[in-house]
Design a protein around this motif. Structure first.
Motif, PDB file in Angstrom:
ATOM      1  N   PRO A 103     -18.259   1.763  -3.777  1.00  0.00           N
ATOM      2  CA  PRO A 103     -17.147   1.647  -4.643  1.00  0.00           C
ATOM      3  C   PRO A 103     -15.716   2.576  -3.964  1.00  0.00           C
ATOM      4  O   PRO A 103     -16.237   3.445  -3.629  1.00  0.00           O
ATOM      5  N   VAL A 104     -14.982   2.539  -4.648  1.00  0.00           N
ATOM      6  CA  VAL A 104     -13.497   2.870  -4.181  1.00  0.00           C
ATOM      7  C   VAL A 104     -13.423   4.170  -5.347  1.00  0.00           C
ATOM      8  O   VAL A 104     -13.570   3.535  -6.620  1.00  0.00           O
ATOM      9  N   ALA A 105     -13.198   5.573  -5.401  1.00  0.00           N
ATOM     10  CA  ALA A 105     -12.779   5.971  -6.233  1.00  0.00           C
ATOM     11  C   ALA A 105     -11.245   5.487  -6.458  1.00  0.00           C
ATOM     12  O   ALA A 105     -11.137   5.586  -6.012  1.00  0.00           O
ATOM     13  N   ASN A 106     -11.084   6.391  -8.087  1.00  0.00           N
ATOM     14  CA  ASN A 106     -10.176   6.072  -8.872  1.00  0.00           C
ATOM     15  C   ASN A 106      -8.715   6.936  -8.367  1.00  0.00           C
ATOM     16  O   ASN A 106      -9.157   8.680  -7.545  1.00  0.00           O
ATOM     17  N   TRP A 107      -7.831   6.444  -8.026  1.00  0.00           N
ATOM     18  CA  TRP A 107      -6.323   7.200  -8.320  1.00  0.00           C
ATOM     19  C   TRP A 107      -5.374   7.863  -9.432  1.00  0.00           C
ATOM     20  O   TRP A 107      -5.202   6.692  -9.928  1.00  0.00           O
ATOM     21  N   LYS A 108      -5.008   8.925  -9.611  1.00  0.00           N
ATOM     22  CA  LYS A 108      -3.524   9.255  -9.969  1.00  0.00           C
ATOM     23  C   LYS A 108      -2.341   8.628  -9.540  1.00  0.00           C
ATOM     24  O   LYS A 108      -2.462   9.735  -8.264  1.00  0.00           O
ATOM     25  N   GLY A 109      -1.629   8.399 -10.278  1.00  0.00           N
ATOM     26  CA  GLY A 109      -0.269   8.425 -10.088  1.00  0.00           C
ATOM     27  C   GLY A 109      -0.079   7.749  -8.764  1.00  0.00           C
ATOM     28  O   GLY A 109      -0.937   6.233  -8.693  1.00  0.00           O
ATOM     29  N   VAL A 110       0.911   7.247  -8.313  1.00  0.00           N
ATOM     30  CA  VAL A 110       0.854   6.761  -7.275  1.00  0.00           C
ATOM     31  C   VAL A 110       0.916   6.434  -5.770  1.00  0.00           C
ATOM     32  O   VAL A 110       1.516   7.357  -5.158  1.00  0.00           O
ATOM     33  N   ARG A 111      -0.087   5.630  -4.807  1.00  0.00           N
ATOM     34  CA  ARG A 111      -0.332   5.939  -4.321  1.00  0.00           C
ATOM     35  C   ARG A 111       0.321   5.319  -2.603  1.00  0.00           C
ATOM     36  O   ARG A 111       0.401   4.101  -2.921  1.00  0.00           O
ATOM     37  N   ASP A 112       0.018   6.009  -1.786  1.00  0.00           N
ATOM     38  CA  ASP A 112       1.417   5.332  -0.730  1.00  0.00           C
ATOM     39  C   ASP A 112       0.711   4.228   0.006  1.00  0.00           C
ATOM     40  O   ASP A 112      -0.398   4.863   0.475  1.00  0.00           O
ATOM     41  N   ALA A 113       1.030   3.013   0.098  1.00  0.00           N
ATOM     42  CA  ALA A 113       1.015   1.967   1.306  1.00  0.00           C
ATOM     43  C   ALA A 113       1.208   1.709   1.933  1.00  0.00           C
ATOM     44  O   ALA A 113       1.990   0.297   2.281  1.00  0.00           O
ATOM     45  N   GLN A 114       2.064   2.380   2.991  1.00  0.00           N
ATOM     46  CA  GLN A 114       2.900   2.001   3.738  1.00  0.00           C
ATOM     47  C   GLN A 114       2.691   2.176   4.950  1.00  0.00           C
ATOM     48  O   GLN A 114       4.128   1.686   5.575  1.00  0.00           O
ATOM     49  N   GLN A 115       1.522   2.642   5.599  1.00  0.00           N
ATOM     50  CA  GLN A 115       1.220   2.984   6.505  1.00  0.00           C
ATOM     51  C   GLN A 115      -0.147   2.354   7.358  1.00  0.00           C
ATOM     52  O   GLN A 115      -0.564   2.544   5.674  1.00  0.00           O
ATOM     53  N   PHE A 116      -0.779   2.118   7.910  1.00  0.00           N
ATOM     54  CA  PHE A 116      -1.734   1.373   8.388  1.00  0.00           C
ATOM     55  C   PHE A 116      -2.758   2.351   7.432  1.00  0.00           C
ATOM     56  O   PHE A 116      -2.731   3.183   8.796  1.00  0.00           O
ATOM     57  N   GLY A 117      -4.015   2.354   7.578  1.00  0.00           N
ATOM     58  CA  GLY A 117      -5.067   3.514   7.714  1.00  0.00           C
ATOM     59  C   GLY A 117      -5.845   3.738   8.475  1.00  0.00           C
ATOM     60  O   GLY A 117      -5.541   2.696  10.115  1.00  0.00           O
TER      61      GLY A 117
END
Length: 539
Positions: free
Chosen positions: A65-79
């Motif tokens: 499972p993925v760990a949760n994150w706080k705030g807003v994660r940037d999702a504008q670039q490819f991993g």
């Protein structure tokens, strides 16, 4: 005055940046918030983690499972691009890095505020040793513009995705090893079920699709009890597990992994996991970049032979759209540069298939020298991947739901110019070494080669600057994408104004759509070829 002008420009740029950020779409998924971007009128969210990084102790573990994150994660670039070597010359990745930490997916959606939209999950090709979800030919924006939430998914490749080992099997709670890349795909489909509604998608209307290794994956996902209830429809472009591309028993895969570990002096899992990823990649591909690419009958992802699963009707009971291309492999694999004569063809078949030559020459029989090129092309392509696709269609017709079969026949046009590595750079980011590094003559192909249909089907011709696309190419692309989009939306590719595409019917004359500038309905003429290949392949 000049200072005031500069200050005004800077202020304007700052305001523009702030405006763009505040107007970027934000969604909340199970692990936290994501901020995407707007591109060509659709919303995109890139580099979304769907599993924990498979590194360190998680190397050769099923996705965690993925760990949760706080705030807003940037999702504008490819991993990061999946770790791999330079195998194929036509791959250009838009990610900025390559890493063992690679389990990311990308979403394109018409609008996150919409609801119950159909969903497409596309798995890339590359022989299970290469490929990445950032490739421009798989870009989901064009499909999103047609009202479809589209995804591309990274999955582990090569040694990281396919190595089995007795110790890995022993430590597994499922007593299985070797299918980590496939388990990544399952994890991505589970992520879709949990999160896709946030992007406007309907988890009950998911279509899985892929080309080559991606198509083989589709057949495997249809067969696996872990995934067969996670999607509603399937598209297979060139390839399946039901033929000349077999799955391997666990013991055999374990032995291959053990032999490799011994070869590099790693006598324990701890030692294997301590080897830097790049070094392990180089060691595993030296002399053979395809050493680890086989899907394993591990008793977990694949509990038994996939053909047995399909023959018993235990596969996913979903509509299937599938087919292959008119030149999946060149006749030159048989004849090289020899003159195209019946005599040379006969000798070539006898050399390549000494035990099967007599029967093969009966069913793949040119009646004149003029027919040799086409017949040799058919034989090479069927042996490579055409037959396995035919077998998937044939068995699904008998034990599954509706099947729509195609042959893709539109050749690519001439290249736009001499192509070197710069041609691959059209997508930006990481560029794999081109096999066409030398100047290339502007010459059109005679047939549709392996993988040629991808840009047409996904509506992405404009992303590929290598070829001089014509109005006819866009005509074919519009037709093929409409068929695909209709199927994704309804399970049926047909609509008013398109050439009628009937289902394959068992026991009747098998009909299929021949997709080209003038798309036509055809009747199968060479079934005897596939019956023979079935006899010698699946005996």
């Amino acid at each position: 005055m000049r200072i005031y002008f500069i200050f005004s420009i800077v202020l304007l740029l700052m305001l523009s940046s702030t405006y763009a950020q505040t107007n970027s779409p934000v969604v909340k998924i199970r692990n936290g918030q994501l901020q995407g971007s707007i591109e060509n009128g659709v919303q995109s969210f890139k580099g979304i983690p769907f599993a924990a990084p498979p590194v360190g102790k998680l190397r050769w573990k099923e996705p965690q499972p993925v760990a949760n994150w706080k705030g807003v994660r940037d999702a504008q670039q490819f991993g990061p691009t999946v770790l791999q070597t330079n195998v194929f010359g036509d791959m250009a990745f838009r990610a900025s890095s390559m890493s063992e930490d690679c389990l990311y997916l990308n979403v394109w959606t018409p609008d996150t505020k919409k609801k119950n939209l159909p969903v497409l999950v596309y798995f890339y090709g590359g022989g299970f040793v290469a490929g990445d979800g950032s490739e421009a030919r798989y870009d989901g924006a064009s499909m999103a513009a047609k009202g479809i939430v589209s995804l591309t998914v990274n999955y582990r490749l090569g040694i990281f995705g396919h190595m089995a080992h007795p110790e890995l099997t022993k430590e597994s709670p499922h007593h299985a090893s070797g299918n980590y890349g496939m388990l990544d795909q399952v994890a991505a489909l589970k992520w879709v079920q949990e999160n896709i509604a946030a992007f406007g998608g309907d988890p009950k209307r998911v279509t899985i699709a892929g080309e080559s290794a991606g198509s083989i994956s589709v057949s495997a996902l249809m067969a696996s009890p872990l995934s067969k209830n996670l999607f509603a429809q399937a598209i297979g472009e060139s390839g399946s597990l039901l033929g000349s591309i077999p799955s391997t028993p666990l013991a055999k895969s374990e032995q291959a992994g053990l032999e490799f570990a011994n070869k590099i002096g790693a006598n324990s899992l701890e030692a294997l996991r301590s080897i830097p990823a790049e070094k392990l990649l180089i060691s595993s591909t030296e002399g053979n970049p395809f050493r680890f690419q086989i899907i394993t009958m591990d008793g977990y992802f694949l509990p038994k032979h996939p053909l047995e699963i399909f023959e018993k009707g235990e596969q996913a009971q979903v509509p299937l759209l599938a087919g292959w291309n008119s030149e999946e492999m060149t006749y030159r694999v048989l004849l090289g540069e020899q003159e195209l004569t019946i005599e040379n063809y006969t000798k070539a078949v006898q050399r390549a298939y000494p035990e099967q030559a007599s029967e093969l020459l009966k069913v793949y029989k040119p009646n004149s020298d003029a027919e040799v090129e086409q017949v040799a092309t058919d034989l090479a392509g069927d042996k490579f991947i055409g037959f396995s696709t035919w077998k998937l269609i044939d068995v699904q017709t008998k034990t599954g739901k509706s099947v729509y079969r195609y042959l893709y026949a539109r050749p690519r046009p001439p290249m736009a110019a001499a192509i070197g590595n710069a041609a691959a750079g059209l997508a930006g980011g990481i560029i794999k070494d081109s096999t066409n590094a030398a100047p290339v003559k502007k010459q059109a192909a005679k047939r549709a080669v392996h993988s040629a249909e991808i840009e047409y089907a996904m509506g992405n011709l404009a992303t590929n600057k290598v070829y001089d696309w014509t109005a006819d190419d866009y005509k074919v692309s519009n037709l093929m994408q409409e068929y695909f989009a209709n199927f994704i939306k309804t399970g049926n590719p047909n609509e008013a104004g398109l050439p009628k595409w009937p289902t394959v019917t068992e026991g009747a004359k098998v009909q299929y759509i021949n997709i080209d500038v003038n798309t036509t309905l055809e009747v199968e003429k060479n079934r005897d070829r596939y019956i023979y290949l079935d006899k010698v392949t699946n005996r």
